[in-house]
Design a protein around this motif. Sequence first.
Motif, PDB file in Angstrom:
ATOM      1  N   SER A 116       0.838  -1.206   0.000  1.00 29.59           N
ATOM      2  CA  SER A 116       0.000   0.000   0.000  1.00 29.59           C
ATOM      3  C   SER A 116       0.874   1.257   0.000  1.00 29.59           C
ATOM      4  O   SER A 116       0.510   2.271  -0.586  1.00 29.59           O
ATOM      5  CB  SER A 116      -0.971  -0.010   1.180  1.00 29.59           C
ATOM      6  N   ARG A 120       0.445   3.982  -2.890  1.00 28.99           N
ATOM      7  CA  ARG A 120       0.211   5.363  -2.456  1.00 28.99           C
ATOM      8  C   ARG A 120       1.236   6.316  -3.070  1.00 28.99           C
ATOM      9  O   ARG A 120       0.900   7.404  -3.526  1.00 28.99           O
ATOM     10  CB  ARG A 120       0.284   5.426  -0.931  1.00 28.99           C
ATOM     11  N   GLU A 124       0.729   9.612  -5.465  1.00 27.03           N
ATOM     12  CA  GLU A 124       1.285  10.931  -5.150  1.00 27.03           C
ATOM     13  C   GLU A 124       2.179  11.450  -6.275  1.00 27.03           C
ATOM     14  O   GLU A 124       2.157  12.630  -6.595  1.00 27.03           O
ATOM     15  CB  GLU A 124       2.090  10.858  -3.850  1.00 27.03           C
TER      16      GLU A 124
END
Lengths: 244, 209
Positions: A116, A120, A124
């Motif tokens: 994760s 993530r 970003e």
Amino acid sequence: MTERESVQLEDAFLLHQRAYRNTSQIIECLTRDHGLVALVAQGSRRPKGGQRAILQPFLPLRISWIRRGELGRMIQVEPRAPAAELDGRTLLAGFYLNELVIRLLARGDANAAAYSCYSRALVELEAGISTAASVRLFEYRFLEALGYGLNLNDEVETDEPIRADARYRFEPEVGARYVEGDTSEGDVFWGRELISLRDEDLGDEASLRAARRLLARALQPYLGDRPLRTRAVLKDLVAAGVEL
Amino acid sequence: MTQGYSPLLQRLIEALQCLPGVGVKSAQRMVFHLLDKDRAGAERLAMALEEGSRLIQHCSLCRMLTEQEQCSLCSSERRDKTQLCVVESPADVIALEQSAAFRGRYFVLMGHISPLDGIGPAELGLELLEQRIRDEDIKEIVLATSVTVEGDATAHIIASLAGKHGVRASRIAYGVPMGGELEFIDSGTLSRAMSGRRDIEMSRSEGEA
């Protein structure tokens, strides 16, 4: 003989691939529930019906495979969502992420937190706020996901909270140790620099630079004496005058 | 594996295994064919290999493989010197030449950027490329690297070098292939085809109407 593992359509990212035989590839994937998985994708490079368009880094995939031991065989692959739209600079940062994952995540470590953390970071990077900050935060969170989290809360000896206006020597695998006097060595940081990394607040140039210096030190013990190839290539590119 | 063969025979079988996709079995089959069925072919092959590996080098301008100092495309006076097409391999040059769609000159990277394998600017001859951008009268760099993440990264890097010297960079189009039916095309290709769509040019009479 090791047990036969058969996995259906698990969320995964391809990190790296190399050509294998005439029409196949060996792919290295980061999967959600099985960590790093190396697979042979048979016939994936065939001009007709090959899966080369799908087997690309940064594209969220679902992969099915069977394996005994280390190297498995990919059975099925399908895209799960559109690829992260990375361009130029963020693309190269993405390669760096991929190499870090391959180097640091132990085989057989079914680390959902690492997964994760990675997805993530891609989100970003795609959002494109600050490539450098996204990469630093990934390094910070990824170390934590691996169980090597940095202690940036307390001074190691006294257990007192880090003070913004004090100076500390950062020791990899240990933490921050209070230092007296006005030293400006490479491993000494202002407390506020440690705090801004801990709070994941790397908005300004100074704390970003400090975070870079600190994380390079923090990663060192786990990389050993084999430097990251991506880092060397990025350095060469900057030397060649490429704007990154 | 190949024990029992005479030393020379064994050496031959081992030597052939340097080819990609050739293992012991295929190498044996090739050797028996050459020695048994086609001695003349074996000699031609040996001579071609010997001469080729001794004389063929990279073209000093475009890195295409050639036995001359400059390849025939670079030394030709009929090519457009203001356009430079950057490709990954010599095979790409030949493919583009067969399409007859490009009249400029080429630059062959011999690969694409692959940071995880340590393949960076030096391996791709980017210094030579930049020197050409700087010294020659090039108006446009056409980036014909493959449509993969690595190919895109390579294109971006070269475009950035071109921009530094004020040279225009373009990327070949990608999307639906000729004869392609949409329902059989993967979503990534389709989304690129859609985002790279372009206006339909109307013929002049319609445009004026």
